[in-house]
Design an enzyme around this catalytic site. Structure first.
Site, PDB file in Angstrom:
ATOM      1  N   HIS A  66       0.871  -1.183   0.000  1.00  0.00           N
ATOM      2  CA  HIS A  66       0.000   0.000   0.000  1.00  0.00           C
ATOM      3  C   HIS A  66       0.906   1.231   0.000  1.00  0.00           C
ATOM      4  O   HIS A  66       2.027   1.176   0.516  1.00  0.00           O
ATOM      5  CB  HIS A  66      -0.835  -0.059   1.292  1.00  0.00           C
ATOM      6  CG  HIS A  66      -1.885   0.993   1.426  1.00  0.00           C
ATOM      7  ND1 HIS A  66      -1.618   2.275   1.843  1.00  0.00           N
ATOM      8  CD2 HIS A  66      -3.228   0.944   1.218  1.00  0.00           C
ATOM      9  CE1 HIS A  66      -2.740   2.963   1.896  1.00  0.00           C
ATOM     10  NE2 HIS A  66      -3.733   2.182   1.519  1.00  0.00           N
TER      11      HIS A  66
ATOM     12  N   LYS B 181     -10.542  -0.537  10.205  1.00  0.00           N
ATOM     13  CA  LYS B 181     -10.629  -1.732   9.362  1.00  0.00           C
ATOM     14  C   LYS B 181     -10.944  -2.974  10.197  1.00  0.00           C
ATOM     15  O   LYS B 181     -10.927  -4.093   9.700  1.00  0.00           O
ATOM     16  CB  LYS B 181      -9.333  -1.917   8.580  1.00  0.00           C
ATOM     17  CG  LYS B 181      -9.113  -0.771   7.577  1.00  0.00           C
ATOM     18  CD  LYS B 181      -7.969  -1.030   6.678  1.00  0.00           C
ATOM     19  CE  LYS B 181      -7.451   0.242   6.028  1.00  0.00           C
ATOM     20  NZ  LYS B 181      -8.283   0.682   4.911  1.00  0.00           N
TER      21      LYS B 181
ATOM     22  N   CYS C  16      -4.807   2.652  -3.618  1.00  0.00           N
ATOM     23  CA  CYS C  16      -3.566   3.127  -2.964  1.00  0.00           C
ATOM     24  C   CYS C  16      -2.461   2.089  -3.079  1.00  0.00           C
ATOM     25  O   CYS C  16      -1.672   1.911  -2.143  1.00  0.00           O
ATOM     26  CB  CYS C  16      -3.797   3.488  -1.500  1.00  0.00           C
ATOM     27  SG  CYS C  16      -4.923   4.839  -1.284  1.00  0.00           S
TER      28      CYS C  16
ATOM     29  N   GLN D  88      -4.862  -4.914   6.996  1.00  0.00           N
ATOM     30  CA  GLN D  88      -5.920  -5.760   6.417  1.00  0.00           C
ATOM     31  C   GLN D  88      -5.957  -7.154   7.040  1.00  0.00           C
ATOM     32  O   GLN D  88      -6.707  -8.000   6.573  1.00  0.00           O
ATOM     33  CB  GLN D  88      -5.707  -5.901   4.906  1.00  0.00           C
ATOM     34  CG  GLN D  88      -5.799  -4.614   4.132  1.00  0.00           C
ATOM     35  CD  GLN D  88      -7.218  -4.042   4.096  1.00  0.00           C
ATOM     36  OE1 GLN D  88      -8.192  -4.724   4.421  1.00  0.00           O
ATOM     37  NE2 GLN D  88      -7.327  -2.791   3.716  1.00  0.00           N
TER      38      GLN D  88
HETATM   39  N1  PMP Z   1      -1.905  -0.565   4.707  1.00  0.00           N
HETATM   40  C1  PMP Z   1      -2.867  -1.243   4.071  1.00  0.00           C
HETATM   41  C2  PMP Z   1      -2.569  -2.614   3.518  1.00  0.00           C
HETATM   42  C3  PMP Z   1      -4.128  -0.683   3.934  1.00  0.00           C
HETATM   43  O1  PMP Z   1      -5.099  -1.348   3.300  1.00  0.00           O
HETATM   44  C4  PMP Z   1      -4.377   0.610   4.461  1.00  0.00           C
HETATM   45  C5  PMP Z   1      -5.717   1.284   4.304  1.00  0.00           C
HETATM   46  N2  PMP Z   1      -6.295   1.155   3.055  1.00  0.00           N
HETATM   47  C6  PMP Z   1      -3.344   1.259   5.136  1.00  0.00           C
HETATM   48  C7  PMP Z   1      -2.125   0.636   5.235  1.00  0.00           C
HETATM   49  C8  PMP Z   1      -3.550   2.599   5.760  1.00  0.00           C
HETATM   50  O2  PMP Z   1      -4.316   2.436   6.911  1.00  0.00           O
HETATM   51  P1  PMP Z   1      -4.959   3.653   7.708  1.00  0.00           P
HETATM   52  O3  PMP Z   1      -6.218   4.002   6.992  1.00  0.00           O
HETATM   53  O4  PMP Z   1      -5.213   3.120   9.072  1.00  0.00           O
HETATM   54  O5  PMP Z   1      -3.963   4.739   7.728  1.00  0.00           O
END
Ligand code: PMP
Length: 436
Positions: A134, A237, A375, A214
């Site tokens: 990500h 999440k 992302c 995740q």
């Molecule tokens: N890492 C992964 C694999 C994610 O899916 C996400 C959120 N989409 C994040 C990091 C970022 O997380 P947060 O929204 O808690 O900043």
């Protein structure tokens, strides 16, 4: 009107196959259709128990923590710190001081990049990540590498979206100062063998950061068994509120790291000549934290525990298998991410239709999915697609939700006049939920 000081009256989660009835937001119609929420990798919905815990805090206990000697402050402090212990047990950290509350997984990663990274990474050093990260687990390391003239190494993946462990190992060496990999990919659903990764990195003396954003809502995570050095998770999440997350770090490492931000609560004493810092975990929690969010996260942990991660994992595994089989039958649909170890994500492209159009038409059918690069632009580029449509599951989803998704995709195909085929007759079993 008197103050309500009775013990908390929270909504009990009733045991059911999906626990769905505990999520008020799921019980609505969107564009006249029953809502089918399949965007759980973006954010999960919140059970009534979490909403009640936060409401209760503001209605009954609201006060700042760690400061006041009055009853409300003591109560708020107690609930806040109880949430820390719940998280400690949830991920089996050795000590509650290893649990640092942050804004989310992103802030957890940045904290380590800015503190551990700035202190330990020098010119010519290397940081190893994977090709499926990500942006939150790419950009902080890029910023660090740019500043320090260090090198970011990318471990490759195969066509299924699985990390090539042999290739990963070849990247490790005396210059490796840190390894940071995702536990479960948000774009592909791949579950990485993080314990094995940690063993390999440790053989080269490199600490390991696991981005668990995740993972924790879908499988049991034991940071001691994984032997990772850092682990980040995200409240929103895992059925908790937004704006709260956790950075786990081994105390030995955290103790040696400089503070991340300066301010109230992270100090032990301040004079204009010199400031000394507070102990763990407070050294890394400057300013008034997200108290209600932390308490909400604690309630989310209670909720997950009540349902049981073993049960959640088994249920979702079957649901994912069902969804995969259904999607694979659709002509012109290509799944992106077919790892053998996979969780909760069905990412796909549909021949001749842009994912945004797929998402828009599905929305008109009441089906909420995510479209775009999630992302994780580099990994989609690797697969040769600019975007996908992603359906992502949680334990409150059912086979009917998958069926609604499939019906929506056939509608897209009909509207775009692409490819053969109307929807085949439904599997008679599909009306049932996966677990009973
Ligand atoms: N890492 C992964 C694999 C994610 O899916 C996400 C959120 N989409 C994040 C990091 C970022 O997380 P947060 O929204 O808690 O900043």
């Amino acid at each position: 009107m008197g103050l309500v000081t009775e013990p908390r009256a929270m909504t009990e989660p009733r045991a059911s196959a999906s626990g769905r009835e505990n999520f008020p937001v799921l019980d609505q119609r969107v564009h006249g259709k029953p809502l089918v929420y399949l965007d759980n990798a973006a954010t999960t919905q919140k059970p009534q128990m979490v909403l009640d815990a936060m409401n209760q805090f503001y209605q009954v206990d609201n006060s700042n923590i760690h400061r006041g000697v009055h009853e409300l402050s003591e109560r708020s402090t107690r609930h806040y710190e109880e949430a820390r212990v719940k998280i400690q047990r949830f991920i089996n950290a050795a000590d509650w001081r290893e649990i640092i509350f942050v804004r989310g997984a992103t802030e957890g990663i940045n904290l380590v990049a800015y503190t551990y990274g700035r202190r330990h990474v020098q010119a010519g050093d290397e940081i190893v990540i994977s090709a499926m990260e990500h942006h939150s687990n790419i950009v902080p390391w890029q910023i660090l590498c740019e500043e320090k003239q260090a090198i970011l190494r990318i471990a490759p993946i195969n066509q299924r979206g699985e990390l090539l462990l042999d290739e990963f190992e070849k990247l490790l060496g005396p210059r490796t100062k840190l390894v940071s990999v995702v536990h479960v990919s948000n774009a592909l659903g791949t579950i990485n063998p993080v314990a094995e990764i940690a063993r390999m990195a440790h053989r080269h003396g490199a600490p390991v950061f696991i981005d668990g954003a995740q993972a924790v809502a879908h499988m049991k995570v034991d940071v001691q068994a994984l032997d990772c050095d850092f682990y980040a998770l995200s409240g929103h999440k895992m059925f908790g509120p937004t704006g709260i997350g956790v950075l786990y770090g081994k105390a030995a490492l955290l103790n040696k790291m400089p503070p991340y931000q300066g301010g109230g609560d992270m100090i032990s004493s301040v004079t204009f000549a010199k400031t000394t810092y507070n102990d763990l975990p407070y050294k890394f929690e400057a300013g008034t934290p997200n108290i209600a969010g932390t308490i909400g996260l604690g309630a989310a942990v209670d909720y997950i525990n009540e349902i049981g991660l073993d049960r959640i994992q088994a249920y979702e595994h079957e649901l994912l298998a069902y969804g995969t089989a259904q999607l694979e039958r659709i002509p012109g649909l290509r799944l992106i991410g077919t790892a053998r170890e996979k969780a909760s994500v069905l990412s796909f492209v549909l021949e001749g239709v842009h994912p945004h159009d797929v998402g828009t038409i599905l929305d008109r059918e009441g089906v909420a999915v995510r479209t775009g690069h999630h992302c994780a632009q580099p990994v989609l580029e690797w697969f040769g697609v600019p975007a996908t449509t992603r359906a992502s599951l949680a334990f409150y989803n059912t086979r009917q939700d998958i069926d609604a998704l499939v019906a929506g995709i056939y509608k897209v195909k009909e509207i775009f006049g692409c490819g053969a085929g109307s929807q085949p007759a439904r599997d008679s079993q599909s009306r049932q939920e996966v677990s009973s």
